[in-house]
Design a protein around this motif. Sequence first.
Motif, PDB file in Angstrom:
ATOM      1  N   GLN A 210       0.847  -1.191   0.000  1.00  0.00           N
ATOM      2  CA  GLN A 210       0.000   0.000   0.000  1.00  0.00           C
ATOM      3  C   GLN A 210       0.884   1.243   0.000  1.00  0.00           C
ATOM      4  O   GLN A 210       1.764   1.383   0.853  1.00  0.00           O
ATOM      5  N   GLU A 229      -4.435   6.734   1.583  1.00  0.00           N
ATOM      6  CA  GLU A 229      -3.936   5.766   0.603  1.00  0.00           C
ATOM      7  C   GLU A 229      -3.936   6.354  -0.801  1.00  0.00           C
ATOM      8  O   GLU A 229      -4.872   7.031  -1.210  1.00  0.00           O
ATOM      9  N   GLN A 231      -2.481   4.137  -3.589  1.00  0.00           N
ATOM     10  CA  GLN A 231      -2.786   2.936  -4.364  1.00  0.00           C
ATOM     11  C   GLN A 231      -2.434   1.696  -3.556  1.00  0.00           C
ATOM     12  O   GLN A 231      -1.645   1.751  -2.618  1.00  0.00           O
ATOM     13  N   ASN A 232      -3.061   0.587  -3.925  1.00  0.00           N
ATOM     14  CA  ASN A 232      -2.863  -0.680  -3.228  1.00  0.00           C
ATOM     15  C   ASN A 232      -2.642  -1.774  -4.278  1.00  0.00           C
ATOM     16  O   ASN A 232      -3.453  -1.933  -5.186  1.00  0.00           O
ATOM     17  N   ILE A 233      -1.522  -2.479  -4.179  1.00  0.00           N
ATOM     18  CA  ILE A 233      -1.199  -3.511  -5.156  1.00  0.00           C
ATOM     19  C   ILE A 233      -1.091  -4.856  -4.447  1.00  0.00           C
ATOM     20  O   ILE A 233      -0.367  -4.994  -3.449  1.00  0.00           O
ATOM     21  N   PRO A 253       2.547   6.647  -9.209  1.00  0.00           N
ATOM     22  CA  PRO A 253       1.619   7.288 -10.149  1.00  0.00           C
ATOM     23  C   PRO A 253       1.925   8.770 -10.334  1.00  0.00           C
ATOM     24  O   PRO A 253       2.258   9.471  -9.381  1.00  0.00           O
TER      25      PRO A 253
END
Length: 295
Positions: A210, A229, A231-233, A253
């Motif tokens: 995250q 947050e 982004q979460n991968i 990003p």
Amino acid sequence: MALDIRLKKVNKIYREGDVVSGLVIIQTKGELQHQGVSLVMEGIVSLQLSSKSVGLFEAFYNSLKPINLLNYNVEVAKPGKFPSGKTEIPFELPLRPKAGKSLYETYHGVFVSIQYCIRVEIKRSLLNKDLQKQCEFIVENKDQEEKCKLKPVNFTIAPDTLTNVKDKQHIPRFKVKGRLDSSCLQITKPLTGELMVEYCDAPIKSIEIQLVRVETCGCAEGFAKDATEIQNIQIGDGDVCRGMMIPIYMIFPRLFTCPSLSTNNFKIDFEINIVLVFHDDHLVTENFPLKLTRF
């Protein structure tokens, strides 16, 4: 009728000292009477408080006024008429900050936002509505004081390493080891590393990385700090194999990240969380601060 702004640079990326040039394009089906055309180029830092911080410090409200980094206001056409068809008005403006200010990189955050835009307005008579068009462009800097040096981070996540846990008896036995190739990163390059689940008594549902922004607003009287947050991968799905290396790879990003920044009124920092989600939806998280640079 149509009004548009077309910048000379297709990618719309500029650096301090560059000349921002382009065209104001006016398309009409007939003659258009106007009271002049003005063009404004500005850069603004917008600050706001989260709902949990509102009312805590009255001094905040003075420090949360928008910060104007640059401002140009020019008249590109005097009052008159535009003929039927297409009219193009060229413009050129130097990208330089106001005295005593600096140009920070473009950044779209939750509580801190740094934006640069060009706005065109066609003024019309009282009975007609003025026409406006806005175009955002991107500012990047490469004049940071020091280059990014690799700082590898080795980590172990186990019940003993966890903080903010009141009852560790109900946490299953597990051990995750790994490394981040560096905690100091060029924003144009990915975050890389690897991790391995050595053992875990409970079935695993997911392993996630995250990316978090930490925005701080305030002044000498106090600061409001909020983490949100970006982004979460997911890097592991289901009950992953024990003893197998899982690669970590995350691209930062554009616009939602920028080089780490600290000023008198605000700060922008970044962190990552490595999140281990068990099958009963309980999770454990390990946090790692990051330093982002443009170099």
